[in-house]
Design an enzyme around this catalytic site. Structure first.
Site, PDB file in Angstrom:
ATOM      1  N   CYS B 229       0.865  -1.180   0.000  1.00  0.00           N
ATOM      2  CA  CYS B 229       0.000   0.000   0.000  1.00  0.00           C
ATOM      3  C   CYS B 229       0.891   1.215   0.000  1.00  0.00           C
ATOM      4  CB  CYS B 229      -0.970  -0.027   1.179  1.00  0.00           C
ATOM      5  SG  CYS B 229      -0.163  -0.147   2.775  1.00  0.00           S
ATOM      6  N   ARG B 234      -2.133  -0.789   5.480  1.00  0.00           N
ATOM      7  CA  ARG B 234      -3.371  -1.286   4.877  1.00  0.00           C
ATOM      8  C   ARG B 234      -3.129  -2.656   4.254  1.00  0.00           C
ATOM      9  NH1 ARG B 234      -4.811   3.663   1.027  1.00  0.00           N
ATOM     10  NH2 ARG B 234      -2.652   4.235   1.442  1.00  0.00           N
TER      11      ARG B 234
END
Lengths: 128, 278
Positions: B229, B234
């Site tokens: 990410c 994430r």
């Protein structure tokens, strides 16, 4: 420098003291206007200069106590101040408060945006 | 694990340690699940000088201080759909901790169900935790990602579509996090991480997840996958989904992610929408 848990407690106190947003600003907030977009939390901020004094109103959700706490520090420090005082405050305010080491770089960046917004708006409104 | 399971095991502090891991550094102090300890992704898990995780000794100390033994079952939960809980889970796996669980739904669901939150910080007897060397099978470094890209490996970019196409350098509403170039690693497929969760913060069920990752994105569970990410947080959420909810064999998190790749001199970059697999 005070110990980190003490500083977290102070920040928490501030988070709990953030004044309620006056009702007149609710429509603006609910329309998603005046948000500080660089911050992780949805921070609503209105900065005005009324009769030569700075007035800040803000709303930050309870799920984001760190941003609430910092916004509350800004309100207590700058509400009622002369615009010149706000402009003279150090640019790296979070560093001056020792918050940057406590929060880490990413969180500091988001909160710096709130601070920057306050200083920019005060400069703009004071000049108007 | 469900919130109900956690609620029923609050007192089993001999065998279970509940760990809160949040984006917001104050949430734990404002109120947490009874008997839960806090692990902060910045101040506890990241080295403060080098861009890296803490070393094995520091990790062991962190666990020992919180009364976590090598056999303890650790249950993570947190804000933002368990995003940081998955990050902490990944770091525990990196150091070889065996029994790790995620409380499905995180803080949001626990609070929505009106379950108790307390301010009292629990103390547990210190343990003598022995951390293992970091497990290279779940972490990818840039040179490896480069080779992987060249041979057409399955890369999954979990950022928002605007970050993926290169229109933006950071998530909507999030701070700019220093990348000099926008776009994605050539050949990557884009599945924003939050597609794996429902409105209430819980993970989608297996059928729905299969639909997204296997049918729509055509990922093959038997082949290696690398997720990335912006800073590797994430993607640890998607890493968890692929490895533990969909049973993919080999999934790695590239924690250098876009803040590394988008700053590397000469690194190949693709802009615009996802390209069909070669």
């Amino acid at each position: 420098m005070a110990d980190p848990s003490l500083r977290l407690e102070l920040l928490m106190d501030y988070a709990q003291r953030l004044p309620e947003l006056p009702e007149q600003y609710h429509p603006l907030r609910d329309a998603g206007l005046n948000m500080v977009h660089e911050c992780q939390a949805p921070v609503f901020l209105v900065v005005d200069v009324e009769e030569g004094k700075v007035r800040i109103h803000a709303d930050v959700p309870r799920e984001a106590p760190t941003a609430r706490g910092f916004t509350s520090i800004l309100i207590e420090s700058f509400n009622g101040a002369d615009p010149a005082e706000v402009q003279a405050a150090p640019v790296d305010g979070l560093h001056a408060l020792g918050l940057d080491t406590l929060l880490g770089m990413q969180r500091t960046r988001g909160l710096s945006a709130i601070y920057r917004r306050v200083q920019e708006e005060v400069a703009r409104k004071a000049a108007a | 694990m469900s919130t109900e399971w956690v609620a029923n095991h609050l007192d089993d502090t001999q065998n279970i340690r509940i760990i809160e891991s949040d984006e917001d550094i104050l949430l734990y102090e404002m109120g947490h699940i009874p008997n839960a300890v806090k692990i902060d992704w910045v101040t506890d898990l990241q080295d403060q000088i080098v861009r890296d995780y803490v070393g094995k000794d520091r990790f062991a100390q962190l666990c020992s201080e919180r009364g976590i033994g090598n056999d303890t079952t650790v249950v993570f939960y947190g804000d933002k759909n368990n995003w940081w809980a998955c990050y902490a889970f990944w770091v525990f796996k990196l150091f070889g901790h065996e029994k790790c669980l995620i409380m499905d739904g995180g803080r949001k669901k626990w609070e929505a169900e009106g379950r108790p939150l307390v301010r009292e910080k629990p103390e547990f007897p210190q343990t003598n935790y022995q951390a293992k060397d970091p497990d290279p099978s779940i972490r990818a470094f840039r040179d490896e990602v480069y080779e992987f890209m060249k041979r057409g490996g399955q890369l999954i970019d979990v950022r928002s579509p605007a970050e993926f196409t290169g229109e933006k350098l950071h998530m909507p509403e999030y701070p700019q996090e220093g990348a000099l170039r926008g776009g994605h690693i050539p050949g990557a497929r884009n599945v924003p991480w939050a597609r794996a969760v429902d409105e209430d913060g819980t993970f989608k069920n297996r059928e729905e997840l299969e639909h997204i990752y296997l049918e729509e994105k055509q990922l093959r569970p038997d082949d290696e996958v690398i997720a990335y990410c912006r800073i590797g947080e994430r993607s640890s959420h998607t890493w968890f989904v692929l490895k533990y909810l969909l049973g993919f064999d080999q999934v790695k998190n590239y924690d250098g992610s876009w803040t590394e790749w988008g700053n590397l001199v000469g690194a190949p970059i693709e802009k615009g929408p996802e390209q069909p697999p070669a």
